[in-house]
Design a protein around this motif. Structure first.
Motif, PDB file in Angstrom:
ATOM      1  N   THR A 109      73.173  65.630 -25.604  1.00 42.25           N
ATOM      2  CA  THR A 109      73.412  64.787 -24.409  1.00 42.25           C
ATOM      3  C   THR A 109      74.148  65.701 -23.190  1.00 42.25           C
ATOM      4  O   THR A 109      74.809  66.703 -23.423  1.00 42.25           O
ATOM      5  CB  THR A 109      73.992  63.616 -24.560  1.00 42.25           C
ATOM      6  N   THR A 110      73.868  65.320 -21.984  1.00 39.51           N
ATOM      7  CA  THR A 110      74.553  65.701 -20.567  1.00 39.51           C
ATOM      8  C   THR A 110      76.211  65.144 -20.940  1.00 39.51           C
ATOM      9  O   THR A 110      76.432  64.348 -21.696  1.00 39.51           O
ATOM     10  CB  THR A 110      73.917  65.247 -19.560  1.00 39.51           C
ATOM     11  N   ASP A 116      69.700  65.418 -22.822  1.00 39.12           N
ATOM     12  CA  ASP A 116      69.320  66.581 -21.918  1.00 39.12           C
ATOM     13  C   ASP A 116      68.076  67.122 -22.387  1.00 39.12           C
ATOM     14  O   ASP A 116      68.229  68.129 -23.135  1.00 39.12           O
ATOM     15  CB  ASP A 116      70.664  67.395 -22.194  1.00 39.12           C
ATOM     16  N   LEU A 119      67.526  70.872 -21.564  1.00 38.05           N
ATOM     17  CA  LEU A 119      67.820  71.947 -22.457  1.00 38.05           C
ATOM     18  C   LEU A 119      67.501  71.790 -23.826  1.00 38.05           C
ATOM     19  O   LEU A 119      66.969  72.767 -24.703  1.00 38.05           O
ATOM     20  CB  LEU A 119      69.729  71.294 -22.648  1.00 38.05           C
TER      21      LEU A 119
ATOM     22  N   ARG B 200      65.481  71.339 -11.373  1.00 37.80           N
ATOM     23  CA  ARG B 200      66.279  71.835 -12.588  1.00 37.80           C
ATOM     24  C   ARG B 200      65.199  72.294 -13.616  1.00 37.80           C
ATOM     25  O   ARG B 200      65.493  73.097 -14.318  1.00 37.80           O
ATOM     26  CB  ARG B 200      66.707  70.514 -13.237  1.00 37.80           C
TER      27      ARG B 200
END
Ligand SMILES: Nc1ncnc2c1ncn2[C@@H]1O[C@H](COP(=O)(O)OP(=O)(O)O)[C@@H](O)[C@H]1O
Ligand SMILES: [Mg+2]
Lengths: 243, 399
Positions: A109-110, A116, A119, B200
């Motif tokens: 998670t962020t 996320d 990622l 992003r």
């Protein structure tokens, strides 16, 4: 070998109703070792391993990790002990993509607590590339992938989280020749990293190429454990058949 | 031709399912517009349609998660009834409408009670293993009975003046200026997040949509937002030229949709709901606490039913114990028409809202045409079967 075993399962029992699926079975596993678990269908191999991976809770017996007794009552307990499993059924959520499956239950998670996904996707791409350079459909729901690709996702999930103990329940069942070879390479590599691996397989060649020891089960009991260097294929086959 | 079109949709990044639903909605609207001699697509009727959709729309977002997780909730109509009665009773008779904060307190209590009712059902489903079909069928009876018990069946009225605004009555909209501000802010937010996400992705080196596709989608969405604001601003208050603007219940719906979309897409909880619906065993083996997630979705559904109850009582300016009767069917139908699969694992919040709009359009159109309520029930029933049949066919074709 004088070191402490990574895993010791002692005198394990599991019954389903009246069926003794596992009947006072004992196995152990050392770091950097591959132990093959063999036996006919219904011998109790999967059930024994599922008590180590937390899918089932044992009725009695002891499990020791690095010499210390542990309680494993859920998959989460096993994960926390560094035990990862590739299930025979793969245990994938078909409507989710590779990334979601790889991190299922352990999502990154962020700072805000949101998933996320970027990622996680980047990490997934890395892991899957290592297992299968031709893996492209990272965004496709895994239900629509080929058997080999699905297996790659399941294997990726097991190795991503720095496992110390790996359980592979027929990991090459759905794979072609090339992919099977890739899994064999992977196992060699993981051995060098000092992981301990339980490998359930029906393929006698796989067993001889990869395992250091074998452990043969029948009707829930372990009927023999041998070093692979001390037996021939015929010995092993007759152990399985005669028992 | 069909193949090229689906490739085109793929480039745009929109699901064919959603597009086919939008086309269906457009056809329904045009046919109804024609049949009603131009009444259906008038600003006045679209305003009413928007307000009518909000109650079912809000609950359908929760139903999506319930059905995705392979459960069902038949109690939402009754749950709306009991929380609505409770809120109305507290507001009118306990706090009384002279108390300026009474309505706020009644809302807070209503939301909590809705959550507890949902927890109760989730408990039986998750921890006691009673199928949701039975638990919520019992809930349908139980909560309807409870709704009656609150006041022995008596209607309670009136509601606080400020509270009434939540129902979207004559003053229950935010006016032209605020509506335009809302629309422009929405467009700005849309552009911001689209570009941020694109940025992003590029940073990670992931493939992104082609620039023209991204811009085209932004343009379409912005246009729809502006069009919506414009329609809401074209309906005036009675005997004036004062535009009403976006109704407050529709704002509540929009807020709910945003929150629920975030929950499904960006939280662990949401991800786990989909994993559970897709393969319960796999979810459990991955270490997900299935019981907690199951209770969670029912609690969420309970809270959403009480939000719907707030809008309903505010609109009626009263609490009536029959509120919400048969609403569960509209809510389930909206979710299913919106592409939520009864086999679990598949469903989207925007789809359910579109489903709610389709359901409400049919109902609203038939009222305009003077179709009797019994005939309307028959039609809605048939639509429900067709929607599920479509889902079955669609899934077969995909395999
Ligand atoms: N969940 C279960 N419920 C009931 N019986 C089971 C269950 N899992 C396994 N068994 C039974 O336990 C025995 C061992 O099964 P299993 O461990 O799957 O064998 P293997 O993996 O060696 O083929 C079989 O007789 C099987 O039918
Ligand atoms: Mg097995």
């Amino acid at each position: 070998m004088n070191q402490t075993p990574l895993v010791e399962m002692k005198d394990i029992v599991k019954t389903f109703g009246g069926v003794h699926a596992v009947d006072h079975a004992s196995v152990d596993l050392y770091p950097g070792e591959v132990v093959g678990v063999l036996g006919h269908n219904g011998a109790g191999k999967s059930t024994l391993m599922k008590m180590l991976s937390g899918a089932y809770v044992k009725d009695s017996g002891q499990i020791l990790i690095n010499g210390e007794e542990v309680t494993i009552e859920s998959p989460r307990d096993a994960q926390d002990l560094g035990i990862e499993t590739i299930y025979q059924t793969l245990a994938l959520a078909d409507h989710l993509d590779a990334t979601a499956n790889l991190f299922l239950g352990r999502e990154k998670t962020t700072a805000w607590g949101a998933l996320d996904d970027n990622l996680m996707e980047a990490e997934t791409r890395k892991v899957l590339h290592r297992l299968n350079p031709r893996f492209k459909n990272i965004k496709t729901e895994v239900g629509a992938l080929s058997g080999g690709q699905r297996q790659s996702v399941a294997i990726g999930r097991a190795i991503y989280f720095d496992a110390k103990i790996l359980i592979m329940d027929e990991p090459t069942a759905a794979l072609g020749m090339q992919e099977t070879a890739a899994v064999a390479d992977l196992i060699q590599q993981l051995k060098k990293d000092n992981l301990g691996i339980f490998l359930i397989s029906h393929d006698i060649h796989d067993i001889f190429d990869l395992c250091d020891r074998i452990c043969v089960m029948k009707a829930g009991k372990v009927i023999g454990t041998r070093k692979i260097s001390e037996v021939t294929k015929d010995d092993v086959l007759s152990m399985i058949i005669m028992a | 031709m069909a193949k090229q079109f689906s490739q085109f949709l793929n480039t745009l990044g929109v699901s064919p399912r959603l597009v086919s639903m939008m086309i269906a909605l457009l056809v329904i609207w045009l046919v109804l517009h024609f049949l009603t001699d131009g009444t259906f697509l008038s600003a006045r009727n679209l305003y009413n349609l928007a307000v009518q959709t909000s109650v079912v729309g809000i609950m359908s977002t929760g139903m999506v998660l319930i059905i995705v997780a392979r459960h069902i909730d038949l109690s939402v109509g009754s749950l709306l009834g009991v929380t609505g009665m409770l809120i109305a009773y507290l507001q009118a008779e306990v706090f009384t409408i002279d108390n300026n904060w009474g309505w706020v307190a009644s809302i807070a209590i209503g939301l909590v009670v809705g959550g507890i009712a949902g927890w109760w059902q989730g408990y039986w489903v998750a921890h006691r293993g009673v199928p949701a079909f039975i638990v919520t069928l019992a809930g349908l009876l139980l909560f309807r009975g409870a709704a009656f018990e609150v006041t022995d069946g008596k209607t309670v009225a009136p509601m606080h003046e400020t509270y009434q605004l939540l129902g979207g009555g004559i003053d229950g909209a935010i006016g032209a200026t605020w509506s335009w501000i809302f629309g422009l802010v929405a467009v700005a937010i849309l552009v911001f997040f689209t570009l941020k996400s694109r940025f992003r992705k590029t940073k990670y080196g992931f493939p992104v949509k082609q620039m023209w596709a991204e811009l085209l989608m932004l343009a379409i969405w912005s246009l729809l937002i502006i069009l919506f604001v414009n329609v809401m601003n074209s309906y005036y208050k009675p005997r004036t030229e004062v535009a009403r603007g976006i109704p407050i219940p529709v704002l509540i719906l929009i807020g709910t949709v945003i929150v629920m979309t975030c929950i499904t897409k960006f939280t662990k909880f949401g991800r786990h709901v989909f994993a559970m619906g897709s393969n319960p065993e796999a979810a459990e083996l991955a270490g997900i606490n299935i019981k907690r997630v199951t209770v969670g979705i029912f609690v969420l559904m309970g809270v959403l039913a009480s939000i719907a109850a707030i809008i309903t009582t505010a609109r009626l300016n009263a609490g009536v114990n029959s509120m919400g009767t048969l609403q569960e069917l509209n809510v389930i139908a909206a979710a299913v028409i919106g592409g939520t699969s009864l086999a679990g694992g598949i469903g989207t919040i925007p789809g359910a809202i579109l489903g709610a709009v389709i359901m409400q359009s049919l109902d609203n159109g038939m009222v305009l045409l003077g179709v009797s309520s019994s005939m309307r029930q028959i039609v809605i029933g048939i639509v429900l079967i067709l929607a599920v049949w479509f889902d079955v066919m669609y899934n077969k074709k995909r395999r």
